[in-house]
Design an enzyme around this catalytic site. Structure first.
Site, PDB file in Angstrom:
ATOM      1  N   ASP A  43     -14.941 118.580  74.307  1.00  0.00           N
ATOM      2  CA  ASP A  43     -14.672 119.646  75.283  1.00  0.00           C
ATOM      3  C   ASP A  43     -15.898 119.927  76.147  1.00  0.00           C
ATOM      4  O   ASP A  43     -17.011 119.522  75.818  1.00  0.00           O
ATOM      5  CB  ASP A  43     -14.343 120.945  74.530  1.00  0.00           C
ATOM      6  CG  ASP A  43     -12.938 120.942  73.975  1.00  0.00           C
ATOM      7  OD1 ASP A  43     -12.144 120.082  74.377  1.00  0.00           O
ATOM      8  OD2 ASP A  43     -12.659 121.820  73.145  1.00  0.00           O
ATOM      9  N   LYS A  79     -12.148 121.125  79.107  1.00  0.00           N
ATOM     10  CA  LYS A  79     -11.427 122.367  79.385  1.00  0.00           C
ATOM     11  C   LYS A  79     -12.454 123.472  79.549  1.00  0.00           C
ATOM     12  O   LYS A  79     -13.295 123.678  78.702  1.00  0.00           O
ATOM     13  CB  LYS A  79     -10.533 122.728  78.195  1.00  0.00           C
ATOM     14  CG  LYS A  79      -9.263 121.947  78.177  1.00  0.00           C
ATOM     15  CD  LYS A  79      -8.606 122.079  76.850  1.00  0.00           C
ATOM     16  CE  LYS A  79      -7.124 122.308  77.025  1.00  0.00           C
ATOM     17  NZ  LYS A  79      -6.674 123.570  76.515  1.00  0.00           N
ATOM     18  N   MET A 120     -14.114 139.423  49.235  1.00  0.00           N
ATOM     19  CA  MET A 120     -14.280 140.317  48.081  1.00  0.00           C
ATOM     20  C   MET A 120     -12.978 141.030  47.738  1.00  0.00           C
ATOM     21  O   MET A 120     -12.984 142.202  47.361  1.00  0.00           O
ATOM     22  CB  MET A 120     -15.387 141.360  48.365  1.00  0.00           C
ATOM     23  CG  MET A 120     -16.722 140.724  48.684  1.00  0.00           C
ATOM     24  SD  MET A 120     -18.004 141.915  49.118  1.00  0.00           S
ATOM     25  CE  MET A 120     -17.637 142.266  50.826  1.00  0.00           C
TER      26      MET A 120
END
Ligand code: SAH
Length: 261
Positions: free
Chosen positions: A41, A63, A170
């Site tokens: 990209d 892009k 968590m």
């Protein structure tokens, strides 16, 4: 590798991190050095491109801010053609391949065409930029959750998401409260959930379940596993039914069947 599909190469969706080449992972570096072709990209920095082996073919899919040099379907076709021609295809994306940037669509397409695909995470812009600017994205005193939005919807305008993916760190011991709160917030009983223990390690375990069945699964995970666990809530977790057998173990519990049904 055992996932290789006959007559096709394999594709690695690789996260290049936010720009600084030193933020590439060792795994990304290894795969880039072994690549026959890299489709990249516009966000990929020159410094990272300079590290690609000379012999490897480069294809810029380019892009950037709506100026698409290749449409998404063209990129899909280019990936497919590359996988039919070369054995090791790298799709190099800025940041993390699954944080916006349409990595999920590319994965879906490749799976549909039975191309063995692997995903190598990268440091996403949120983590990279926050570290660079020394902004702790969470802080016990100032913020205990992080919401990552896309500024663009399919229509090109910002829109608050109605089905965000939620990730709980968590959370295994709090699964009962998490489910209770999300149900009270109006989330459906059968919202798909994935639970990942020891993620990315050799003993990784990935479970699919539903929101209502999560507390029971979390309890059994706490008994069965000794290691950190992450809970992901949302439609996207349906993708987890397919795992990378190179590094992962995909477990099926009774609750899987309920989630899939
Ligand atoms: N997959 C990428 C995001 C792709 S969307 C990731 O995980 O980071 C592209 C957007 O990411 C840009 O418009 C910008 O908002 C953000 N971005 C990517 N790299 C960045 C950087 N180095 N600095 C600031 N923002 C960045």
């Amino acid at each position: 590798m055992s996932t290789k599909t006959i007559n096709n190469g394999q594709v690695w969706l690789v996260g290049a991190g936010p720009g600084d080449p030193e933020l590439l992972t060792l795994k990304a570096m290894r795969v880039l050095h072994e690549a026959d072709i890299v489709l990249y990209d516009s966000l990929i920095s020159e410094d990272i491109l300079a590290m690609l082996p000379k012999r490897c073919v480069r294809l810029h899919t380019g892009k950037r801010c709506g100026q698409h040099s290749m449409s998404q379907p063209d990129i899909h076709q280019a990936l497919l053609s590359a996988a039919r021609k070369y054995s090791r295809v790298v799709r190099l994306k800025g940041g993390d391949p699954f944080m916006f940037g349409r990595g999920g669509e590319e994965l879906e397409f490749l799976r549909k065409h039975q191309i063995a695909t692997h995903v190598i995470p990268g440091i996403t812009a949120a983590a990279g930029c926050a570290a660079s600017a020394q902004i702790p994205l969470t802080h016990r005193d100032f913020g205990n959750a992080l919401i990552i939005h896309s500024g663009r919807s399919r229509l090109g305008e910002y829109e608050v998401s109605h089905n965000p993916t939620r990730v709980f760190y968590m959370g295994l011991r709090q699964a009962g409260q998490i489910t209770g709160q999300l149900l009270m917030d109006g989330m459906a009983d059968d919202t798909p959930v994935a639970l990942i223990v020891n993620g990315t390690l050799a003993n990784q375990a990935v479970y699919n379940t539903t929101l209502v069945a999560l507390p029971q699964l979390a309890d059994s995970c706490l008994q069965e596993h000794d290691g950190p666990g992450l809970i992901i809530v949302g439609e996207v977790t349906r993708f987890a039914q397919h795992a990378d057998v190179d590094t992962m173990r995909h477990n099926t519990l009774e609750s899987d069947q309920q989630a899939v049904a």
